[in-house]
Design a protein around this motif. Structure first.
Motif, PDB file in Angstrom:
ATOM      1  N   MET A  67       0.820  -1.200   0.000  1.00 51.13           N
ATOM      2  CA  MET A  67       0.000   0.000   0.000  1.00 51.13           C
ATOM      3  C   MET A  67       0.863   1.263   0.000  1.00 51.13           C
ATOM      4  O   MET A  67       0.569   2.241  -0.690  1.00 51.13           O
ATOM      5  N   ASN A  68       1.975   1.237   0.768  1.00 46.93           N
ATOM      6  CA  ASN A  68       2.870   2.382   0.809  1.00 46.93           C
ATOM      7  C   ASN A  68       3.466   2.660  -0.566  1.00 46.93           C
ATOM      8  O   ASN A  68       3.567   3.813  -0.991  1.00 46.93           O
ATOM      9  N   ASN A  69       3.865   1.580  -1.260  1.00 44.80           N
ATOM     10  CA  ASN A  69       4.421   1.747  -2.604  1.00 44.80           C
ATOM     11  C   ASN A  69       3.379   2.330  -3.557  1.00 44.80           C
ATOM     12  O   ASN A  69       3.702   3.166  -4.413  1.00 44.80           O
ATOM     13  N   GLN A  70       2.151   1.889  -3.392  1.00 48.98           N
ATOM     14  CA  GLN A  70       1.063   2.390  -4.238  1.00 48.98           C
ATOM     15  C   GLN A  70       0.829   3.881  -3.971  1.00 48.98           C
ATOM     16  O   GLN A  70       0.607   4.669  -4.896  1.00 48.98           O
ATOM     17  N   THR A  71       0.891   4.247  -2.687  1.00 53.07           N
ATOM     18  CA  THR A  71       0.706   5.651  -2.304  1.00 53.07           C
ATOM     19  C   THR A  71       1.819   6.520  -2.883  1.00 53.07           C
ATOM     20  O   THR A  71       1.568   7.599  -3.434  1.00 53.07           O
ATOM     21  N   LEU A  72       3.053   6.025  -2.782  1.00 53.06           N
ATOM     22  CA  LEU A  72       4.193   6.760  -3.336  1.00 53.06           C
ATOM     23  C   LEU A  72       4.048   6.946  -4.845  1.00 53.06           C
ATOM     24  O   LEU A  72       4.299   8.028  -5.377  1.00 53.06           O
ATOM     25  N   GLN A  73       3.653   5.879  -5.505  1.00 53.77           N
ATOM     26  CA  GLN A  73       3.481   5.943  -6.955  1.00 53.77           C
ATOM     27  C   GLN A  73       2.396   6.954  -7.334  1.00 53.77           C
ATOM     28  O   GLN A  73       2.555   7.732  -8.285  1.00 53.77           O
ATOM     29  N   SER A  74       1.315   6.959  -6.589  1.00 53.89           N
ATOM     30  CA  SER A  74       0.212   7.887  -6.864  1.00 53.89           C
ATOM     31  C   SER A  74       0.645   9.335  -6.637  1.00 53.89           C
ATOM     32  O   SER A  74       0.298  10.228  -7.423  1.00 53.89           O
ATOM     33  N   LEU A  75       1.417   9.573  -5.566  1.00 53.02           N
ATOM     34  CA  LEU A  75       1.897  10.923  -5.283  1.00 53.02           C
ATOM     35  C   LEU A  75       2.777  11.441  -6.419  1.00 53.02           C
ATOM     36  O   LEU A  75       2.671  12.599  -6.843  1.00 53.02           O
ATOM     37  N   ARG A  76       3.628  10.564  -6.954  1.00 54.38           N
ATOM     38  CA  ARG A  76       4.527  10.986  -8.039  1.00 54.38           C
ATOM     39  C   ARG A  76       3.754  11.172  -9.345  1.00 54.38           C
ATOM     40  O   ARG A  76       4.072  12.065 -10.132  1.00 54.38           O
ATOM     41  N   GLN A  77       2.752  10.343  -9.579  1.00 54.76           N
ATOM     42  CA  GLN A  77       1.922  10.522 -10.776  1.00 54.76           C
ATOM     43  C   GLN A  77       1.154  11.838 -10.721  1.00 54.76           C
ATOM     44  O   GLN A  77       0.918  12.475 -11.746  1.00 54.76           O
ATOM     45  N   LEU A  78       0.765  12.226  -9.506  1.00 52.92           N
ATOM     46  CA  LEU A  78       0.065  13.497  -9.321  1.00 52.92           C
ATOM     47  C   LEU A  78       1.023  14.689  -9.266  1.00 52.92           C
ATOM     48  O   LEU A  78       0.602  15.819  -9.049  1.00 52.92           O
ATOM     49  N   LYS A  79       2.333  14.399  -9.434  1.00 51.69           N
ATOM     50  CA  LYS A  79       3.398  15.405  -9.402  1.00 51.69           C
ATOM     51  C   LYS A  79       3.493  16.100  -8.045  1.00 51.69           C
ATOM     52  O   LYS A  79       3.819  17.290  -7.963  1.00 51.69           O
ATOM     53  N   LEU A  80       3.187  15.328  -6.997  1.00 51.41           N
ATOM     54  CA  LEU A  80       3.372  15.805  -5.624  1.00 51.41           C
ATOM     55  C   LEU A  80       4.717  15.271  -5.127  1.00 51.41           C
ATOM     56  O   LEU A  80       4.802  14.500  -4.172  1.00 51.41           O
ATOM     57  N   THR A  81       5.778  15.716  -5.801  1.00 50.55           N
ATOM     58  CA  THR A  81       7.114  15.171  -5.546  1.00 50.55           C
ATOM     59  C   THR A  81       7.581  15.439  -4.130  1.00 50.55           C
ATOM     60  O   THR A  81       8.199  14.583  -3.490  1.00 50.55           O
ATOM     61  N   GLY A  82       7.318  16.646  -3.626  1.00 48.81           N
ATOM     62  CA  GLY A  82       7.737  16.990  -2.270  1.00 48.81           C
ATOM     63  C   GLY A  82       7.079  16.092  -1.241  1.00 48.81           C
ATOM     64  O   GLY A  82       7.727  15.609  -0.308  1.00 48.81           O
ATOM     65  N   MET A  83       5.781  15.840  -1.399  1.00 50.95           N
ATOM     66  CA  MET A  83       5.063  14.959  -0.475  1.00 50.95           C
ATOM     67  C   MET A  83       5.591  13.532  -0.589  1.00 50.95           C
ATOM     68  O   MET A  83       5.737  12.835   0.428  1.00 50.95           O
ATOM     69  N   ALA A  84       5.877  13.094  -1.823  1.00 52.56           N
ATOM     70  CA  ALA A  84       6.395  11.737  -2.018  1.00 52.56           C
ATOM     71  C   ALA A  84       7.739  11.574  -1.322  1.00 52.56           C
ATOM     72  O   ALA A  84       7.975  10.574  -0.635  1.00 52.56           O
ATOM     73  N   ASP A  85       8.624  12.574  -1.475  1.00 57.60           N
ATOM     74  CA  ASP A  85       9.938  12.516  -0.816  1.00 57.60           C
ATOM     75  C   ASP A  85       9.782  12.525   0.701  1.00 57.60           C
ATOM     76  O   ASP A  85      10.488  11.802   1.413  1.00 57.60           O
ATOM     77  N   GLY A  86       8.837  13.328   1.185  1.00 59.68           N
ATOM     78  CA  GLY A  86       8.602  13.398   2.627  1.00 59.68           C
ATOM     79  C   GLY A  86       8.034  12.096   3.173  1.00 59.68           C
ATOM     80  O   GLY A  86       8.419  11.651   4.266  1.00 59.68           O
ATOM     81  N   PHE A  87       7.153  11.484   2.399  1.00 61.27           N
ATOM     82  CA  PHE A  87       6.564  10.203   2.823  1.00 61.27           C
ATOM     83  C   PHE A  87       7.632   9.107   2.862  1.00 61.27           C
ATOM     84  O   PHE A  87       7.671   8.292   3.785  1.00 61.27           O
ATOM     85  N   GLU A  88       8.519   9.107   1.852  1.00 59.76           N
ATOM     86  CA  GLU A  88       9.616   8.141   1.840  1.00 59.76           C
ATOM     87  C   GLU A  88      10.503   8.323   3.067  1.00 59.76           C
ATOM     88  O   GLU A  88      10.956   7.345   3.673  1.00 59.76           O
ATOM     89  N   GLN A  89      10.753   9.556   3.429  1.00 65.97           N
ATOM     90  CA  GLN A  89      11.570   9.830   4.611  1.00 65.97           C
ATOM     91  C   GLN A  89      10.889   9.326   5.877  1.00 65.97           C
ATOM     92  O   GLN A  89      11.546   8.748   6.753  1.00 65.97           O
ATOM     93  N   GLN A  90       9.578   9.518   5.977  1.00 66.99           N
ATOM     94  CA  GLN A  90       8.854   9.031   7.152  1.00 66.99           C
ATOM     95  C   GLN A  90       8.906   7.502   7.236  1.00 66.99           C
ATOM     96  O   GLN A  90       9.036   6.938   8.330  1.00 66.99           O
ATOM     97  N   LEU A  91       8.815   6.858   6.072  1.00 70.90           N
ATOM     98  CA  LEU A  91       8.880   5.393   6.053  1.00 70.90           C
ATOM     99  C   LEU A  91      10.281   4.901   6.423  1.00 70.90           C
ATOM    100  O   LEU A  91      10.435   3.878   7.086  1.00 70.90           O
ATOM    101  N   ALA A  92      11.313   5.653   6.001  1.00 72.65           N
ATOM    102  CA  ALA A  92      12.696   5.247   6.255  1.00 72.65           C
ATOM    103  C   ALA A  92      13.129   5.533   7.689  1.00 72.65           C
ATOM    104  O   ALA A  92      14.086   4.930   8.183  1.00 72.65           O
ATOM    105  N   GLN A  93      12.421   6.460   8.356  1.00 66.73           N
ATOM    106  CA  GLN A  93      12.779   6.830   9.726  1.00 66.73           C
ATOM    107  C   GLN A  93      11.554   6.690  10.641  1.00 66.73           C
ATOM    108  O   GLN A  93      11.046   7.662  11.188  1.00 66.73           O
ATOM    109  N   PRO A  94      11.057   5.465  10.810  1.00 64.51           N
ATOM    110  CA  PRO A  94       9.820   5.260  11.588  1.00 64.51           C
ATOM    111  C   PRO A  94       9.932   5.723  13.035  1.00 64.51           C
ATOM    112  O   PRO A  94       8.963   6.251  13.596  1.00 64.51           O
ATOM    113  N   SER A  95      11.110   5.574  13.625  1.00 63.62           N
ATOM    114  CA  SER A  95      11.259   5.959  15.035  1.00 63.62           C
ATOM    115  C   SER A  95      11.139   7.462  15.228  1.00 63.62           C
ATOM    116  O   SER A  95      10.692   7.943  16.271  1.00 63.62           O
ATOM    117  N   THR A  96      11.532   8.229  14.197  1.00 70.20           N
ATOM    118  CA  THR A  96      11.476   9.688  14.278  1.00 70.20           C
ATOM    119  C   THR A  96      10.047  10.201  14.229  1.00 70.20           C
ATOM    120  O   THR A  96       9.714  11.215  14.843  1.00 70.20           O
TER     121      THR A  96
END
Length: 251
Positions: A1-30
């Motif tokens: 589901m996360n991958n699908q969300t990321l793909q949708s964000l990039r298709q919608l050209k919400l690159t900043g949100m996609a990068d931010g979401f990837e960061q949240q996924l990569a740093q769950p403890s933060t």
């Protein structure tokens, strides 16, 4: 589901949100202790920052500045008459919103072009459109535009630009056609947008440099009205830096 969300964000050209979401996924403890509203706010902020940075990049590219000049790198210590409080006020870009002009004069090598490009860079950072020309190149471009039918289009483009930077003003006496072109540009911009001029020629000699008394009066009336003047002095900064470099090498 996360991958699908990321793909949708990039298709919608919400690159900043996609990068931010990837960061949240990569740093769950933060981000694990943050609520949904807080995490969403971070993503929205990331998208806005991304778009702002992209816009500044586009504006700087369109400006075609001669130098990469950053306000934070300006040397206020050199004895050239640059008043920090005055220049700091100009860096707010309020003068552009008020449709004022800036005139920077001084001898060769005192940093006129750098200061002009620094103000232009700051204007881009504030979301304003900028176009840089060496004065002789603009006059040449206008002359060519007369010949190929693009004159009206070029003048309209200049009129819509928030800040027009004219570097090395007044070095050559103008022809009648050049005076008329310049008057048309200044007339279109007067009270609507701002012009920044750098020149080795003192302002009280500009009238003579333009040539025709009536046209010079008309052009300078529009330029000097509501203008901020920076008069630099002293030896060339390039010469000073060269001497410092030679001393460093000897040591």
């Amino acid at each position: 589901m996360n991958n699908q969300t990321l793909q949708s964000l990039r298709q919608l050209k919400l690159t900043g949100m996609a990068d931010g979401f990837e960061q949240q996924l990569a740093q769950p403890s933060t981000h694990s202790e943050l609520g949904f509203d807080e995490r969403l706010a971070l993503l929205v902020d990331r998208e806005r920052t991304h778009r702002d940075n992209n816009k500044v990049g586009r504006l700087l590219k369109a400006a075609k500045l001669k130098l990469q000049a950053f306000p934070e790198d300006i040397d206020y210590s050199h004895p050239r008459g640059l008043i920090k409080s005055q220049f700091a006020g100009l860096l707010s870009s309020n003068w552009i919103h008020q449709h004022h002009n800036v005139l920077i004069t001084g001898p060769t090598g005192c940093g006129k072009t750098y200061l002009g490009c620094a103000l232009a860079t700051q204007a881009c950072r504030h979301g304003l459109s900028v176009r840089y020309y060496r004065s002789s190149r603009l006059l040449e471009a206008l002359s060519i535009a007369h010949g190929d039918g693009r004159f009206s289009k070029l003048v309209q483009q200049l009129a819509k630009t928030d800040l027009l930077v004219l570097d090395d003003w007044g070095l050559e006496k103008l022809t009648l056609g050049q005076r008329n072109d310049l008057l048309e540009i200044m007339e279109d911009r007067h009270g609507i947008s701002s012009t920044l001029i750098t020149s080795q020629v003192p302002i009280n000699h500009w009238h003579k440099a333009i040539g025709d008394a009536m046209l010079a009066d008309a052009i300078l009336d529009r330029l000097l009205h509501n203008s901020h003047k920076i008069k630099l002095r002293g030896e060339s900064m390039r010469k000073t830096k060269s001497e410092i470099a030679e001393v460093d090498q000897l040591e």
